[in-house]
Design a protein around this motif. Structure first.
Motif, PDB file in Angstrom:
ATOM      1  N   ALA A 144      17.952  43.117 -34.368  1.00  0.00           N
ATOM      2  CA  ALA A 144      19.256  43.705 -34.673  1.00  0.00           C
ATOM      3  C   ALA A 144      20.198  42.687 -35.302  1.00  0.00           C
ATOM      4  O   ALA A 144      19.997  41.469 -35.196  1.00  0.00           O
ATOM      5  CB  ALA A 144      19.886  44.278 -33.403  1.00  0.00           C
ATOM      6  N   THR A 145      21.238  43.190 -35.928  1.00  0.00           N
ATOM      7  CA  THR A 145      22.283  42.373 -36.543  1.00  0.00           C
ATOM      8  C   THR A 145      23.534  42.400 -35.681  1.00  0.00           C
ATOM      9  O   THR A 145      23.905  43.440 -35.129  1.00  0.00           O
ATOM     10  CB  THR A 145      22.626  42.908 -37.942  1.00  0.00           C
ATOM     11  OG1 THR A 145      21.476  42.791 -38.784  1.00  0.00           O
ATOM     12  CG2 THR A 145      23.791  42.133 -38.564  1.00  0.00           C
ATOM     13  N   PHE A 146      24.178  41.250 -35.562  1.00  0.00           N
ATOM     14  CA  PHE A 146      25.478  41.146 -34.908  1.00  0.00           C
ATOM     15  C   PHE A 146      26.433  40.577 -35.942  1.00  0.00           C
ATOM     16  O   PHE A 146      26.301  39.429 -36.370  1.00  0.00           O
ATOM     17  CB  PHE A 146      25.378  40.237 -33.682  1.00  0.00           C
ATOM     18  CG  PHE A 146      26.662  40.070 -32.896  1.00  0.00           C
ATOM     19  CD1 PHE A 146      27.743  40.924 -33.061  1.00  0.00           C
ATOM     20  CD2 PHE A 146      26.769  39.041 -31.967  1.00  0.00           C
ATOM     21  CE1 PHE A 146      28.904  40.767 -32.323  1.00  0.00           C
ATOM     22  CE2 PHE A 146      27.927  38.875 -31.213  1.00  0.00           C
ATOM     23  CZ  PHE A 146      29.000  39.740 -31.395  1.00  0.00           C
ATOM     24  N   ALA A 147      27.389  41.387 -36.393  1.00  0.00           N
ATOM     25  CA  ALA A 147      28.392  40.956 -37.376  1.00  0.00           C
ATOM     26  C   ALA A 147      29.727  40.818 -36.662  1.00  0.00           C
ATOM     27  O   ALA A 147      30.234  41.788 -36.100  1.00  0.00           O
ATOM     28  CB  ALA A 147      28.490  41.963 -38.516  1.00  0.00           C
ATOM     29  N   LEU A 227      30.668  35.657 -38.901  1.00  0.00           N
ATOM     30  CA  LEU A 227      29.359  35.139 -38.513  1.00  0.00           C
ATOM     31  C   LEU A 227      28.407  36.326 -38.389  1.00  0.00           C
ATOM     32  O   LEU A 227      28.734  37.313 -37.731  1.00  0.00           O
ATOM     33  CB  LEU A 227      29.437  34.392 -37.181  1.00  0.00           C
ATOM     34  CG  LEU A 227      30.376  33.182 -37.133  1.00  0.00           C
ATOM     35  CD1 LEU A 227      30.408  32.604 -35.716  1.00  0.00           C
ATOM     36  CD2 LEU A 227      29.955  32.118 -38.126  1.00  0.00           C
ATOM     37  N   VAL A 228      27.262  36.221 -39.028  1.00  0.00           N
ATOM     38  CA  VAL A 228      26.252  37.268 -38.970  1.00  0.00           C
ATOM     39  C   VAL A 228      25.011  36.694 -38.300  1.00  0.00           C
ATOM     40  O   VAL A 228      24.493  35.651 -38.720  1.00  0.00           O
ATOM     41  CB  VAL A 228      25.901  37.805 -40.374  1.00  0.00           C
ATOM     42  CG1 VAL A 228      24.832  38.890 -40.277  1.00  0.00           C
ATOM     43  CG2 VAL A 228      27.152  38.344 -41.069  1.00  0.00           C
ATOM     44  N   TRP A 229      24.568  37.378 -37.273  1.00  0.00           N
ATOM     45  CA  TRP A 229      23.445  36.919 -36.459  1.00  0.00           C
ATOM     46  C   TRP A 229      22.319  37.949 -36.478  1.00  0.00           C
ATOM     47  O   TRP A 229      22.559  39.134 -36.657  1.00  0.00           O
ATOM     48  CB  TRP A 229      23.879  36.731 -35.015  1.00  0.00           C
ATOM     49  CG  TRP A 229      25.066  35.859 -34.781  1.00  0.00           C
ATOM     50  CD1 TRP A 229      26.387  36.213 -34.887  1.00  0.00           C
ATOM     51  CD2 TRP A 229      25.052  34.493 -34.370  1.00  0.00           C
ATOM     52  NE1 TRP A 229      27.201  35.156 -34.572  1.00  0.00           N
ATOM     53  CE2 TRP A 229      26.410  34.081 -34.245  1.00  0.00           C
ATOM     54  CE3 TRP A 229      24.041  33.583 -34.084  1.00  0.00           C
ATOM     55  CZ2 TRP A 229      26.766  32.799 -33.852  1.00  0.00           C
ATOM     56  CZ3 TRP A 229      24.401  32.293 -33.690  1.00  0.00           C
ATOM     57  CH2 TRP A 229      25.739  31.911 -33.585  1.00  0.00           C
ATOM     58  N   THR A 230      21.094  37.468 -36.245  1.00  0.00           N
ATOM     59  CA  THR A 230      19.944  38.339 -36.019  1.00  0.00           C
ATOM     60  C   THR A 230      19.374  38.011 -34.649  1.00  0.00           C
ATOM     61  O   THR A 230      19.277  36.830 -34.286  1.00  0.00           O
ATOM     62  CB  THR A 230      18.864  38.124 -37.097  1.00  0.00           C
ATOM     63  OG1 THR A 230      19.416  38.429 -38.377  1.00  0.00           O
ATOM     64  CG2 THR A 230      17.655  39.018 -36.840  1.00  0.00           C
ATOM     65  N   LEU A 231      19.030  39.044 -33.882  1.00  0.00           N
ATOM     66  CA  LEU A 231      18.489  38.811 -32.551  1.00  0.00           C
ATOM     67  C   LEU A 231      17.072  38.289 -32.661  1.00  0.00           C
ATOM     68  O   LEU A 231      16.163  38.986 -33.118  1.00  0.00           O
ATOM     69  CB  LEU A 231      18.525  40.099 -31.725  1.00  0.00           C
ATOM     70  CG  LEU A 231      18.198  39.909 -30.245  1.00  0.00           C
ATOM     71  CD1 LEU A 231      19.205  38.984 -29.569  1.00  0.00           C
ATOM     72  CD2 LEU A 231      18.168  41.252 -29.517  1.00  0.00           C
TER      73      LEU A 231
END
Length: 251
Positions: A144-147, A227-231
């Motif tokens: 998943a993406t966390f923006a 900040l954009v993250w991927t799990l």
């Protein structure tokens, strides 16, 4: 780590998050500019907004972020906020599937459900970032993406200005504000299992100064950051406690 109190130049009376945003809810839309967050979300390249199926909007506030996402996606969006006043505004907007009054660090929403976690301008109300990133990881499916949009720590340190609002006929009131360095975000995010995949910063520019001309001396300073993250793993970091409850929510 430095504390916001070390830089605070306003020394306004301060209230907790729920009290502050309940008091601000009626005028919030007139005081928050798209240059703070929506314009920065527009610049991001990594998130596949159109492909999102299930999204959770942490600190959904009046629904501004949810509305931005709805214009780019057909996803089902669940919103969470600590302020009943802000949730009432979001409910009237009608872009969320569900709206829950809860702490963003302990939402009680189902685990491993969302392919997008999104938040905007809320982490400055959290004393500790790890429970926030951990809860986001718990809610997300693998990959998943966390923006996330945050106030830039440099801007907070230079201006010494807390998050605040001015009630009708009253003096400014600050809402509990905390300073988090970029290193704190990276440490908390990676400890919770997220992998940083994109970062962007918004600067004080002509668009911003058109609304805030008295800030001309701040031209070129970073104002907000994304900040954009991927799990990268399944679930939250095992050492992070979901019982560490923090205040904080917002659109």
């Amino acid at each position: 780590m430095p504390a916001f109190a070390d830089f605070d130049r306003r020394n306004y009376p301060t209230v907790d998050v729920a009290t502050g945003y309940d008091g601000w809810a009626d005028t919030y839309e007139r005081t928050v500019m798209d240059e703070m967050d929506a314009a920065l979300l527009d610049r991001l390249r990594r998130p596949d907004w159109a492909g999102v199926r299930q999204a959770v909007d942490l600190g959904c506030g009046t629904g501004r972020t949810g509305a931005w996402l709805r214009s780019r996606s057909s996803a089902e969006i669940d919103g969470v906020d600590l302020s009943a006043g802000m949730l009432a505004r979001a409910r009237a907007r009608g872009v969320h599937r569900t709206l829950t009054k809860a702490d963003v660090c302990a939402t009680e929403l189902p685990s491993s459900t969302y392919d997008l976690v999104i938040s905007s301008l809320i982490d400055e109300h959290l004393p500790d970032l790890l429970p926030f990133y951990t809860e986001a990881a718990r809610l997300a499916v693998p990959g998943a993406t966390f923006a996330q949009i945050s106030y830039h720590p440099q801007f907070m340190m230079v201006t010494g200005m807390p998050t605040h609002y001015t009630p009708a006929g009253g003096d400014p009131i600050a809402i509990s504000t905390h300073l988090h360095l970029l290193s704190e975000h990276i440490t908390a995010g990676t400890d919770a299992g997220w992998v940083l995949t994109e970062a962007a910063e918004a600067l004080v520019d002509d668009a911003w100064l058109a609304a805030k001309p008295k800030w001309a001396h701040l031209r070129g300073h970073p104002f907000t950051m994304a900040l954009v993250w991927t799990l990268g793993g399944i679930g939250a970091a095992p050492h992070a406690s979901r019982h560490a409850r923090n205040e904080g929510n917002r659109p």
